[in-house]
Motif scaffolding. Structure first.
Motif, PDB file in Angstrom:
ATOM      1  N   LEU A   1     -28.377  12.303  29.042  1.00 41.07           N
ATOM      2  CA  LEU A   1     -29.425  11.616  30.266  1.00 41.07           C
ATOM      3  C   LEU A   1     -28.677  10.506  30.992  1.00 41.07           C
ATOM      4  N   ARG A   2     -29.440  10.136  32.034  1.00 43.27           N
ATOM      5  CA  ARG A   2     -29.266   9.198  32.755  1.00 43.27           C
ATOM      6  C   ARG A   2     -30.228   8.165  32.742  1.00 43.27           C
ATOM      7  N   TYR A   3     -29.635   6.855  32.541  1.00 44.73           N
ATOM      8  CA  TYR A   3     -30.463   5.403  32.280  1.00 44.73           C
ATOM      9  C   TYR A   3     -29.941   4.583  33.504  1.00 44.73           C
ATOM     10  N   ARG A   4     -31.020   4.210  34.452  1.00 46.78           N
ATOM     11  CA  ARG A   4     -30.532   3.433  35.458  1.00 46.78           C
ATOM     12  C   ARG A   4     -31.195   2.245  35.425  1.00 46.78           C
ATOM     13  N   TYR A   5     -30.343   1.164  36.152  1.00 50.01           N
ATOM     14  CA  TYR A   5     -30.918  -0.182  36.000  1.00 50.01           C
ATOM     15  C   TYR A   5     -30.628  -0.971  37.257  1.00 50.01           C
ATOM     16  N   ARG A   6     -31.306  -1.959  37.742  1.00 48.79           N
ATOM     17  CA  ARG A   6     -31.069  -2.606  38.890  1.00 48.79           C
ATOM     18  C   ARG A   6     -30.282  -3.805  38.311  1.00 48.79           C
ATOM     19  N   VAL A   7     -29.290  -4.203  39.444  1.00 48.04           N
ATOM     20  CA  VAL A   7     -28.290  -5.156  39.169  1.00 48.04           C
ATOM     21  C   VAL A   7     -28.338  -6.172  40.501  1.00 48.04           C
ATOM     22  N   TYR A   8     -28.054  -7.289  40.202  1.00 44.56           N
ATOM     23  CA  TYR A   8     -27.908  -8.327  41.194  1.00 44.56           C
ATOM     24  C   TYR A   8     -26.728  -8.865  41.431  1.00 44.56           C
ATOM     25  N   PRO A   9     -25.697  -8.442  42.158  1.00 41.01           N
ATOM     26  CA  PRO A   9     -24.246  -8.893  42.109  1.00 41.01           C
ATOM     27  C   PRO A   9     -24.574 -10.237  43.116  1.00 41.01           C
ATOM     28  N   THR A  10     -23.359 -10.996  42.891  1.00 39.51           N
ATOM     29  CA  THR A  10     -23.372 -12.352  43.713  1.00 39.51           C
ATOM     30  C   THR A  10     -22.517 -11.945  45.000  1.00 39.51           C
ATOM     31  N   GLN A  11     -22.419 -12.935  45.955  1.00 36.28           N
ATOM     32  CA  GLN A  11     -22.142 -12.670  47.138  1.00 36.28           C
ATOM     33  C   GLN A  11     -20.499 -12.368  47.074  1.00 36.28           C
ATOM     34  N   ASN A  12     -19.943 -12.835  46.274  1.00 39.37           N
ATOM     35  CA  ASN A  12     -18.278 -12.522  46.008  1.00 39.37           C
ATOM     36  C   ASN A  12     -18.278 -10.974  45.553  1.00 39.37           C
ATOM     37  N   GLN A  13     -19.406 -10.742  44.522  1.00 37.24           N
ATOM     38  CA  GLN A  13     -19.206  -9.122  43.931  1.00 37.24           C
ATOM     39  C   GLN A  13     -19.291  -8.269  45.065  1.00 37.24           C
ATOM     40  N   GLN A  14     -20.373  -8.438  45.895  1.00 28.69           N
ATOM     41  CA  GLN A  14     -20.966  -7.649  46.885  1.00 28.69           C
ATOM     42  C   GLN A  14     -19.750  -7.359  47.851  1.00 28.69           C
ATOM     43  N   THR A  15     -18.733  -8.559  48.242  1.00 27.04           N
ATOM     44  CA  THR A  15     -17.919  -8.333  49.042  1.00 27.04           C
ATOM     45  C   THR A  15     -16.697  -7.098  48.460  1.00 27.04           C
ATOM     46  N   LYS A  16     -16.434  -7.506  47.072  1.00 29.25           N
ATOM     47  CA  LYS A  16     -15.600  -6.559  46.283  1.00 29.25           C
ATOM     48  C   LYS A  16     -16.295  -5.148  46.024  1.00 29.25           C
ATOM     49  N   LEU A  17     -17.448  -5.204  45.968  1.00 29.15           N
ATOM     50  CA  LEU A  17     -17.947  -3.699  45.837  1.00 29.15           C
ATOM     51  C   LEU A  17     -17.948  -3.058  47.473  1.00 29.15           C
ATOM     52  N   ALA A  18     -18.199  -3.636  48.226  1.00 25.85           N
ATOM     53  CA  ALA A  18     -18.049  -3.141  49.621  1.00 25.85           C
ATOM     54  C   ALA A  18     -16.522  -2.674  49.780  1.00 25.85           C
ATOM     55  N   GLN A  19     -15.635  -3.429  49.322  1.00 25.90           N
ATOM     56  CA  GLN A  19     -14.270  -2.936  49.430  1.00 25.90           C
ATOM     57  C   GLN A  19     -14.061  -1.482  48.599  1.00 25.90           C
ATOM     58  N   LEU A  20     -14.523  -1.788  47.319  1.00 32.38           N
ATOM     59  CA  LEU A  20     -14.555  -0.492  46.382  1.00 32.38           C
ATOM     60  C   LEU A  20     -15.197   0.671  47.107  1.00 32.38           C
ATOM     61  N   PHE A  21     -16.341   0.520  47.437  1.00 33.19           N
ATOM     62  CA  PHE A  21     -16.912   1.834  48.199  1.00 33.19           C
ATOM     63  C   PHE A  21     -16.057   2.347  49.381  1.00 33.19           C
ATOM     64  N   GLY A  22     -15.528   1.099  49.986  1.00 31.51           N
ATOM     65  CA  GLY A  22     -14.802   1.886  51.346  1.00 31.51           C
ATOM     66  C   GLY A  22     -13.674   2.624  50.557  1.00 31.51           C
ATOM     67  N   CYS A  23     -12.940   2.231  49.812  1.00 26.54           N
ATOM     68  CA  CYS A  23     -11.763   2.946  49.094  1.00 26.54           C
ATOM     69  C   CYS A  23     -11.970   4.231  48.611  1.00 26.54           C
ATOM     70  N   CYS A  24     -13.251   4.298  47.976  1.00 25.75           N
ATOM     71  CA  CYS A  24     -13.601   5.799  47.305  1.00 25.75           C
ATOM     72  C   CYS A  24     -14.051   6.603  48.511  1.00 25.75           C
ATOM     73  N   ARG A  25     -14.769   5.939  49.599  1.00 22.95           N
ATOM     74  CA  ARG A  25     -15.031   6.761  50.635  1.00 22.95           C
ATOM     75  C   ARG A  25     -13.711   7.464  51.561  1.00 22.95           C
ATOM     76  N   VAL A  26     -12.893   6.840  51.673  1.00 21.29           N
ATOM     77  CA  VAL A  26     -11.656   6.867  52.289  1.00 21.29           C
ATOM     78  C   VAL A  26     -10.793   7.853  51.689  1.00 21.29           C
ATOM     79  N   VAL A  27     -10.631   7.730  50.216  1.00 19.26           N
ATOM     80  CA  VAL A  27     -10.061   8.700  49.291  1.00 19.26           C
ATOM     81  C   VAL A  27     -10.752  10.217  49.399  1.00 19.26           C
ATOM     82  N   TRP A  28     -12.134  10.304  49.240  1.00 17.63           N
ATOM     83  CA  TRP A  28     -12.683  11.335  49.504  1.00 17.63           C
ATOM     84  C   TRP A  28     -12.551  12.143  50.621  1.00 17.63           C
ATOM     85  N   ASN A  29     -12.700  11.598  51.869  1.00 18.98           N
ATOM     86  CA  ASN A  29     -12.364  12.028  52.995  1.00 18.98           C
ATOM     87  C   ASN A  29     -11.053  12.464  53.244  1.00 18.98           C
TER      88      ASN A  29
END
Length: 400
Positions: A3-31
């Protein structure tokens, strides 16, 4: 079962920057991997794609920034691409059930972003979730996890909300239901009519739709690439997310209630794809979420040892009486109530259909084309108007 359990998270501004970088890297690798697959005459293996799109790409100057994020989500991005390609070919060969699946497409920056961590890339200690090279995320635990998760996906939707989606192994619950079976007739204004006679109205989306159309008109007038266009896009995304959340909340509550109260849920196999072609009703049918409701019922029935039975779409549930099985034929949609010519019962159109769906679903079936001696129209039901029938090429007139 998983099963999947989904929860809301609230990253800090620094963590949002790191997550944006992670999402971009995963997107580039996929493409990059998808472009390599399309160029190759033979589809390469996942190991070869990881070697060329991750390991060797990190040594180049153009992709050197891939070293700054965790390697696990990048590898999972390649693995997810391999699963998507396999599902496409299984769908083309008929090995996969459901609607046909298209070939994987390139990911965009403006769409929903995600990155998946397997074991070794995340940990949960004292109610805190730690992601590699991201840190501890502030999580709103709406319910406890039933077991230790095998993987977690960090998601950012178009409304700029962040979620954690855990994959866990859960045991099937087997508790007796208070009722044996229920038939459900789905509609638009009245979302569901139960065989018990209860009617459940659909939530109203008119106000949200008016707001969405108004802000979409504003969005179309904004200059592409401007900050005002980005703000207008975010406003539209928030309104659409609110509409989706309203529909999902309603469908989850209704499906959970039916599963908890009934052992068997009988539904009708609706041709939603064909019904959407009606331009006057396409928006209302799409917003109703009939397919999503059926999927929720089927998934929750497996979790709670229930059974969902889907009857044929060609079953004429609105054309015969649920009490005496007398077949009166097709009815115009404007006819909401009918008096049975055989038993004289006043039948509600949707309630009668729901009862017939239940009877067919639980196996109390009969040949709807057979009327039998007990289902003949009584003489008192025949009106004074003349009706004509051709019998042996002779014109016979019937009158009361």
């Amino acid at each position: 079962m998983k099963l999947r359990y989904r929860y809301r998270v609230y990253p800090t501004q620094n963590q949002q920057t790191k997550l944006a970088q992670l999402f971009g890297c995963c997107r580039v690798v996929w493409n990059d991997a998808l472009a390599l697959v399309k160029q190759s005459q033979e589809f390469p293996k996942n190991s070869d794609l990881q070697k060329s799109c991750i390991t060797q790409a990190k040594r180049t100057e153009q992709r050197s920034w891939l070293k700054e994020v965790s390697n696990i989500p990048l590898q999972q991005s390649i693995a997810d691409l391999g699963v998507a390609i396999k599902n496409y070919f299984d769908s083309q060969k008929g090995k996969r059930k459901g609607a046909a699946i298209g070939f994987p497409r390139f990911k965009k920056k403006d769409n929903r972003q995600s990155a998946r961590f397997r074991k070794g890339g995340f940990s949960i200690k004292n109610g805190k979730v730690y992601l590699t090279k991201i840190g501890h995320l502030k999580t709103k635990w709406s319910r406890p996890l039933p077991s230790e998760p095998s993987s977690v996906t960090i998601i950012k939707d178009r409304r700029n909300r962040y979620f954690l989606s855990f994959v866990v192994e859960a045991e099937v619950q087997s508790s007796p239901a208070p009722n044996d079976a229920v038939g459900v007739d789905l509609g638009i204004k009245t979302f569901a009519v139960l065989s018990t006679g209860e009617k459940i109205d659909s939530p109203s989306y008119q106000k949200l739709n008016r707001k969405i159309r108004r802000f979409q008109r504003r969005l179309s007038k904004r200059l592409k690439g401007s900050k005002r266009r980005d703000l207008a896009r975010l406003k539209v995304a928030k309104l659409k997310a609110k509409l989706r959340d309203t529909r999902k909340d309603f469908l989850h509550k209704l499906s959970s209630r039916l599963i908890n109260e009934n052992q068997v849920i009988a539904l009708e196999d609706l041709n939603v794809k064909g019904m959407i072609k009606n331009r006057r009703l396409s928006r209302a049918i799409s917003e109703a979420g009939w397919s999503e409701f059926r999927t929720m019922c089927e998934a929750k029935s497996q979790m709670n040892s229930r059974e969902v039975r889907v009857i044929s779409r060609w079953e004429p549930t609105s054309q015969y009486c649920s009490d005496c099985s007398y077949k009166w034929g097709k009815l115009d949609l404007s006819v909401r109530e009918i008096i049975c010519l055989s038993c004289g019962t006043l039948q509600d159109r949707d309630g009668n259909a729901a009862t017939n769906i239940k009877n067919v679903g639980v196996g109390h079936t009969h040949d709807t084309k057979w009327t039998g001696s007990g289902c003949k129209t009584d003489v008192s039901a025949v009106c004074d108007e003349l009706s004509t029938h051709l019998v042996d090429e002779q014109l016979v007139l019937f009158a009361s």
